[in-house]
Design a protein around this motif. Structure first.
Motif, mmCIF file in Angstrom:
data_model
loop_
_atom_site.group_PDB
_atom_site.id
_atom_site.type_symbol
_atom_site.label_atom_id
_atom_site.label_comp_id
_atom_site.label_asym_id
_atom_site.label_seq_id
_atom_site.Cartn_x
_atom_site.Cartn_y
_atom_site.Cartn_z
ATOM 1 N N GLY A 1 -3.928 -1.239 13.597
ATOM 2 C CA GLY A 1 -5.243 -0.813 14.064
ATOM 3 C C GLY A 1 -5.518 0.674 13.911
ATOM 4 N N LYS A 2 -4.561 1.427 13.387
ATOM 5 C CA LYS A 2 -4.738 2.888 13.271
ATOM 6 C C LYS A 2 -5.283 3.265 11.890
ATOM 7 C CE LYS A 2 -1.786 4.086 16.906
ATOM 8 N NZ LYS A 2 -2.406 4.529 18.144
ATOM 9 N N VAL B 1 -5.000 3.697 5.296
ATOM 10 C CA VAL B 1 -4.557 5.028 4.886
ATOM 11 C C VAL B 1 -5.478 5.635 3.820
ATOM 12 C CG1 VAL B 1 -2.596 6.405 4.098
ATOM 13 C CG2 VAL B 1 -2.175 4.237 5.264
ATOM 14 N N VAL B 2 -5.951 6.843 4.096
ATOM 15 C CA VAL B 2 -6.653 7.609 3.067
ATOM 16 C C VAL B 2 -5.626 8.547 2.434
ATOM 17 C CG1 VAL B 2 -8.557 9.176 2.557
ATOM 18 C CG2 VAL B 2 -8.802 7.466 4.377
ATOM 19 N N CYS B 3 -5.397 8.339 1.142
ATOM 20 C CA CYS B 3 -4.354 9.075 0.420
ATOM 21 C C CYS B 3 -4.996 10.245 -0.322
ATOM 22 C CB CYS B 3 -3.662 8.156 -0.584
ATOM 23 S SG CYS B 3 -2.937 6.689 0.172
ATOM 24 N N ILE C 1 -7.257 3.970 0.389
ATOM 25 C CA ILE C 1 -8.164 4.504 -0.632
ATOM 26 C C ILE C 1 -7.651 5.875 -1.082
ATOM 27 C CG2 ILE C 1 -10.318 3.285 -0.031
ATOM 28 C CD1 ILE C 1 -11.129 5.879 1.520
ATOM 29 N N PRO C 2 -7.927 6.219 -2.362
ATOM 30 C CA PRO C 2 -7.546 7.559 -2.831
ATOM 31 C C PRO C 2 -8.672 8.550 -2.546
ATOM 32 C CG PRO C 2 -8.357 6.247 -4.671
ATOM 33 C CD PRO C 2 -8.512 5.395 -3.433
ATOM 34 N N PHE C 3 -8.326 9.816 -2.382
ATOM 35 C CA PHE C 3 -9.352 10.852 -2.220
ATOM 36 C C PHE C 3 -8.818 12.140 -2.827
ATOM 37 C CE2 PHE C 3 -12.118 13.960 -0.338
ATOM 38 C CZ PHE C 3 -13.334 13.292 -0.207
ATOM 39 N N GLU D 1 -15.254 5.159 5.978
ATOM 40 C CA GLU D 1 -14.628 3.965 5.390
ATOM 41 C C GLU D 1 -13.992 3.067 6.458
ATOM 42 O OE1 GLU D 1 -14.793 3.698 2.045
ATOM 43 O OE2 GLU D 1 -13.652 1.839 1.850
ATOM 44 N N TYR D 2 -13.306 3.692 7.422
ATOM 45 C CA TYR D 2 -12.517 2.896 8.368
ATOM 46 C C TYR D 2 -12.949 3.067 9.836
ATOM 47 C CZ TYR D 2 -9.363 2.229 4.364
ATOM 48 O OH TYR D 2 -8.824 1.916 3.141
#
Ligand code: NAD
Length: 262
Positions: free
Chosen positions: A8-9, A35-37, A62-64, A84-85
């Protein structure tokens, strides 16, 4: 191995294309986080996200592309995670450089000093600043800043700008932990010992340079990036809910060593 320690994080990992960041992004996703990478290396973070899709599933990461030394890019990164999340729970400010031209007080050029400080110190500040803004809205979170064992110990093999930058990360993290303690935002520094990642192995490019360091490591080996990821996982999860302001060492005993085993 998978679990639900971050179920949930929502997490951001900077430097997610490289050794520690890559392993941590994958581990966080395996443990249930979205996770946003983020990284300056766009292809690298796409690769991290592909790996997560393969191991955990689609829609988990997702990549950023972001340069952490540029505040507008860090702001956009945090906004992307929330868009996004829906929120931000974990910020791992891990991106950093150790420049090959970083040297002693006499030989280090000012441009190397400034570049190192911009990424390693200002980048962490920007990450903390924008994470605080997002975490206030969701009721708290965990911020982990990658420092280094060199923030705790002097080395006669100098890399002055890097060492000073990591000392600044420790001091900044400690103070932020105090300022935001009542807001349920925890701050801890991760202090890795020498790790077998490109960052260090490119720097220690001969056997002699490697041995010069290894004699001081009680366990007699370099660490692995995944061993840092497990440290970051503990600090990110609710298991560390009463841990804030620490210099969390994952260093094979190095920072407590006097004489090491032969
Ligand atoms: P690495 O070089 O494998 O990974 C670092 C990542 O940061 C790379 O993917 C790089 O593209 C990214 N990066 C660099 N500048 C950036 C910027 N301006 N914006 C966004 N991303 C940027 O190195 P690593 O060993 O995984 O290092 C991760 C962290 O751990 C660093 O902060 C480093 O100082 C620290 N650390 C490493 C060691 C070690 O022995 N490897 C020891 C102590 C601390």
């Amino acid at each position: 191995m998978t679990g639900q320690r971050l179920s949930g994080k929502v997490a951001i990992v900077t430097g997610a294309a490289g050794g520690i960041g890559f392993e941590t992004a994958v581990l966080f996703a395996k443990e249930g986080a979205k996770v946003v990478c983020a990284d300056v290396n766009e292809k690298g973070v796409q690769n991290t996200v592909s790996k997560i899709s393969e191991l955990v599933g689609n829609g988990v990461a997702i990549p950023f592309k972001a340069d952490v030394s540029k505040e507008d890019q860090v702001k956009a990164l945090v906004e992307k995670a929330v868009e996004e999340y829906g929120k931000l729970d974990i910020m791992f400010n891990n991106a950093g450089i150790m420049h090959p031209e970083d040297d002693n007080a006499l030989n280090t050029e000012e441009r190397i000093w400034n570049l190192t400080m911009d990424i390693n110190v200002k980048g962490v500040w920007f990450g903390c600043k924008h994470a605080i803004i997002a975490m206030r809205k969701s009721g708290g979170g965990s911020i982990i800043n990658t420092a280094s064992f060199v923030a705790l110990m002097g080395a006669a093999t100098p890399q002055l700008a890097y060492t000073a930058s990591k000392g600044a990360v420790l001091a900044m993290t400690r103070e932020l932990a105090m300022v935001h303690a009542r807001e349920n935002i925890r701050f801890n520094s991760l202090c890795p010992g020498p790790i077998r990642t490109p960052l260090l192995m490119d720097f220690l490019n001969t056997e002699e340079k490697k041995q010069r360091r290894l004699v001081h490591v009680p366990q007699g080996r370099f660490g692995e990036a995944i061993e840092q990821a497990y440290g970051a996982l503990f600090l990110a999860s609710d298991e560390s809910s009463f841990v804030t302001g620490t210099d969390f060492r994952v260093d094979g005993g190095l920072s407590n060593a006097y004489v090491t085993p032969e």
